[in-house]
Design a protein around this motif. Structure first.
Motif, short mmCIF file in Angstrom:
data_model
loop_
_atom_site.label_atom_id
_atom_site.label_comp_id
_atom_site.label_asym_id
_atom_site.label_seq_id
_atom_site.Cartn_x
_atom_site.Cartn_y
_atom_site.Cartn_z
N MET A 98 13.07 2.42 -5.71
CA MET A 98 12.09 2.35 -6.81
C MET A 98 10.69 2.13 -6.25
SD MET A 98 12.03 -0.23 -10.08
CE MET A 98 10.72 -0.12 -11.28
N LEU A 99 9.71 2.89 -6.75
CA LEU A 99 8.34 2.78 -6.27
C LEU A 99 7.66 1.55 -6.86
CD1 LEU A 99 6.04 4.13 -4.66
CD2 LEU A 99 5.40 5.31 -6.76
N THR A 100 7.25 0.64 -6.00
CA THR A 100 6.56 -0.57 -6.44
C THR A 100 5.06 -0.40 -6.25
OG1 THR A 100 6.69 -1.62 -4.27
CG2 THR A 100 8.55 -1.96 -5.78
N LEU A 101 4.29 -1.31 -6.84
CA LEU A 101 2.83 -1.25 -6.71
C LEU A 101 2.41 -1.42 -5.26
CD1 LEU A 101 0.05 -1.06 -8.01
CD2 LEU A 101 0.14 -3.54 -8.39
N ASP A 102 3.08 -2.31 -4.53
CA ASP A 102 2.74 -2.53 -3.12
C ASP A 102 3.00 -1.27 -2.30
OD1 ASP A 102 1.95 -5.12 -3.56
OD2 ASP A 102 3.93 -5.98 -3.10
N THR A 103 4.11 -0.60 -2.57
CA THR A 103 4.42 0.65 -1.87
C THR A 103 3.38 1.72 -2.21
OG1 THR A 103 6.78 0.13 -1.98
CG2 THR A 103 6.17 2.41 -1.46
N PHE A 104 3.02 1.79 -3.47
CA PHE A 104 2.02 2.76 -3.93
C PHE A 104 0.68 2.53 -3.23
CE2 PHE A 104 -1.41 3.59 -7.07
CZ PHE A 104 -1.31 4.98 -7.12
N LEU A 105 0.26 1.27 -3.16
CA LEU A 105 -1.04 0.96 -2.55
C LEU A 105 -1.02 1.15 -1.04
CD1 LEU A 105 -1.98 -2.26 -4.58
CD2 LEU A 105 -2.99 0.02 -4.81
N SER A 106 0.14 1.02 -0.43
CA SER A 106 0.23 1.14 1.03
C SER A 106 0.55 2.56 1.49
CB SER A 106 1.31 0.18 1.55
OG SER A 106 2.58 0.51 1.01
N THR A 107 0.59 3.49 0.56
CA THR A 107 0.84 4.90 0.90
C THR A 107 -0.43 5.70 0.57
OG1 THR A 107 3.14 4.58 0.21
CG2 THR A 107 2.40 6.85 0.60
N PRO A 108 -1.32 5.87 1.54
CA PRO A 108 -2.65 6.45 1.27
C PRO A 108 -2.63 7.79 0.57
CG PRO A 108 -2.60 5.49 3.46
CD PRO A 108 -1.19 5.46 2.95
N TRP A 109 -1.77 8.73 1.03
CA TRP A 109 -1.79 10.07 0.44
C TRP A 109 -1.39 10.02 -1.04
CZ3 TRP A 109 2.32 12.33 -1.96
CH2 TRP A 109 3.59 11.83 -1.70
N LEU A 110 -0.42 9.16 -1.36
CA LEU A 110 0.03 9.04 -2.74
C LEU A 110 -1.03 8.35 -3.60
CD1 LEU A 110 2.26 9.34 -4.86
CD2 LEU A 110 3.20 7.15 -4.07
N LEU A 111 -1.66 7.31 -3.05
CA LEU A 111 -2.70 6.58 -3.77
C LEU A 111 -3.87 7.48 -4.11
CD1 LEU A 111 -4.09 3.99 -4.80
CD2 LEU A 111 -4.83 3.57 -2.43
N TYR A 112 -4.41 8.18 -3.11
CA TYR A 112 -5.60 8.99 -3.35
C TYR A 112 -5.29 10.23 -4.18
CZ TYR A 112 -8.26 6.08 -0.17
OH TYR A 112 -8.91 5.01 0.40
N LEU A 113 -4.10 10.79 -4.02
CA LEU A 113 -3.72 11.94 -4.84
C LEU A 113 -3.61 11.51 -6.31
CD1 LEU A 113 -2.77 14.88 -5.15
CD2 LEU A 113 -0.43 14.07 -4.68
N THR A 114 -2.98 10.37 -6.54
CA THR A 114 -2.81 9.88 -7.91
C THR A 114 -4.16 9.54 -8.54
OG1 THR A 114 -0.65 8.96 -7.34
CG2 THR A 114 -1.70 8.15 -9.35
N VAL A 115 -5.01 8.85 -7.79
CA VAL A 115 -6.34 8.49 -8.29
C VAL A 115 -7.13 9.74 -8.63
CG1 VAL A 115 -8.58 7.49 -7.64
CG2 VAL A 115 -6.46 6.25 -7.14
N THR A 116 -7.05 10.76 -7.78
CA THR A 116 -7.78 12.00 -8.03
C THR A 116 -7.30 12.69 -9.31
OG1 THR A 116 -8.14 12.34 -5.66
CG2 THR A 116 -8.39 14.26 -7.10
N LEU A 117 -5.98 12.86 -9.44
CA LEU A 117 -5.44 13.56 -10.60
C LEU A 117 -5.68 12.79 -11.91
CD1 LEU A 117 -2.04 14.87 -9.13
CD2 LEU A 117 -4.18 16.14 -9.45
N VAL A 118 -5.44 11.48 -11.86
CA VAL A 118 -5.67 10.67 -13.06
C VAL A 118 -7.14 10.68 -13.44
CG1 VAL A 118 -5.61 8.32 -13.99
CG2 VAL A 118 -3.65 9.20 -12.70
#
Length: 292
Positions: free
Chosen positions: A1-21
Motif C-alpha cells: 500500500m502506498l503511504t504518504l512517506d513512500t509518496f514523498l520519498s519517490t521523486p518521480w512519483l511526487l513531481y509527476l503527481t504534483v504536475t498532473l494535479v
C-alpha cells in the motif's frame, strides 16, 4: 500500500503527481477566474434590487451562475465543451487554439494559467522540499494565482478566497506547518492593520481611496501563512514592483495618474517569493538589522 512517506520519498512519483494535479487545478482556476466575479456582481445586483424593493417585473432575470452551472460553452457559437476538449494544455494544442465547432480562436490565457499553475507548484515542492508542508503550501500558491488574475481583470480580491485563505493559514500554523502559531496570528493582525492604516492616512490627507479593502485581507492572509517576520519583505517587494510598473505605464504608455492600478498581483508575487525564499530573506533581514 502506498503511504504518504513512500509518496514523498519517490521523486518521480511526487513531481509527476504534483504536475498532473496542478494542471487540473489550473483548469479549475480558469473557471474561478472567469465566473467568481460574475457571481459576485449577480449577488450585488440582487441585494440592490431587494434594498430598493423593486417589483418583480423590473428585476433582471439571469440564469443563476455557479462554478459548475451552466456548463462551459464557446463564447462565439455556444458549442458545449466536451470532456476531451477540456484536458489542460493538451486540448488547446490538439485543437490548435480554436473552437472544435466554429473554429473561433481560443484565448491562449487558458493554457497559460494551467501551465503557470503547474510550474509554480513544482517549483514550490522543489524549493520547500518533499514534505507535507510543501503540499499544504500548494493551496496558497493556487489561491495566489487565482487572485492575481482576478485582480488584474476586475480590480477585485474576492472575500470568498482571501478570508478562507487567512483562516486556513492560521489553522495550519496552529500545527506549525509553515511557521509557529504566534507568528501567524500576529502576522494576520499586522498584515491587515498595516495596509488599513496606510489606507486611512492616505484618505485623510488626499480625500481619495488609495487601495481596496481586499488588499488588507490578502496581506493578512499572507501574514497568517508566512508569519509576521516576512511581512516587511512582502510590503517592500510589492511596493517596489508596483512603483516600477506604475511609473513605466505612465512614462511609456501614457497611463494617467488617476487610473487605478491593482495592487493585489504585486502582493501575491511578493508573497510567493517569500514563500519560496523565506529563510534566506528572513536571514538577510535580521542580519541587516543586527538581530541574527
Amino acid at each position: 500500500m502506498l503511504t504518504l512517506d513512500t509518496f514523498l520519498s519517490t521523486p518521480w512519483l511526487l513531481y509527476l503527481t504534483v504536475t498532473l494535479v496542478s494542471l487540473c487545478i489550473g483548469s479549475f482556476l480558469n473557471v474561478v477566474i472567469l465566473r467568481l466575479p460574475k457571481m459576485m456582481h449577480q449577488d450585488w445586483r440582487c441585494q440592490c434590487e431587494e434594498f430598493l424593493e423593486l417589483p418583480e417585473k423590473q428585476r433582471k432575470r439571469d440564469e443563476r451562475m455557479t462554478l459548475s452551472k451552466p456548463a462551459s460553452t464557446c463564447p462565439s457559437c455556444g458549442h458545449g465543451i466536451r470532456a476531451w476538449e477540456n484536458i489542460p494544455v493538451v486540448s488547446y494544442l490538439l485543437l490548435r487554439g480554436r473552437c472544435a465547432a466554429c473554429k473561433a480562436r481560443i484565448s491562449p490565457r487558458y493554457p497559460l494559467i494551467e501551465a503557470v499553475t503547474a510550474v509554480f507548484s513544482v517549483v514550490t515542492v522543489a524549493l520547500l522540499g518533499a514534505n507535507e508542508s510543501a503540499l499544504w503550501a500548494l493551496l496558497l500558491v493556487w489561491a495566489l494565482v487565482a487572485l492575481t488574475v482576478i485582480d488584474f481583470d476586475t480590480q477585485l480580491l474576492p472575500d470568498n478566497i482571501t478570508l478562507p485563505l487567512m483562516w486556513l493559514g492560521l489553522v495550519l500554523n496552529y500545527f506549525g506547518v509553515l511557521t509557529d502559531f504566534n507568528s501567524a496570528f500576529w502576522g494576520a493582525v499586522a498584515g491587515y492593520l498595516s495596509l488599513w492604516s496606510v489606507y486611512w492616512l492616505f484618505k485623510l490627507v488626499t480625500g481619495k481611496e488609495g487601495m481596496g479593502h481586499g488588499d488588507f485581507k490578502l496581506l493578512a492572509a499572507l501574514g497568517a501563512w508566512l508569519g509576521w517576520q516576512l511581512l516587511p519583505a512582502v510590503i517592500l517587494l510589492s511596493s517596489v514592483a508596483g512603483a516600477v510598473v506604475g511609473i513605466s505605464l505612465m512614462v511609456f504608455k501614457k497611463h494617467g495618474r488617476e487610473v487605478p492600478i491593482p495592487f493585489g498581483p504585486y502582493l501575491a508575487t511578493a508573497g510567493l517569493i517569500c514563500l519560496w525564499f523565506g529563510s534566506e530573506i528572513q536571514g538577510f533581514w535580521f542580519g541587516f538589522l543586527g538581530l541574527s
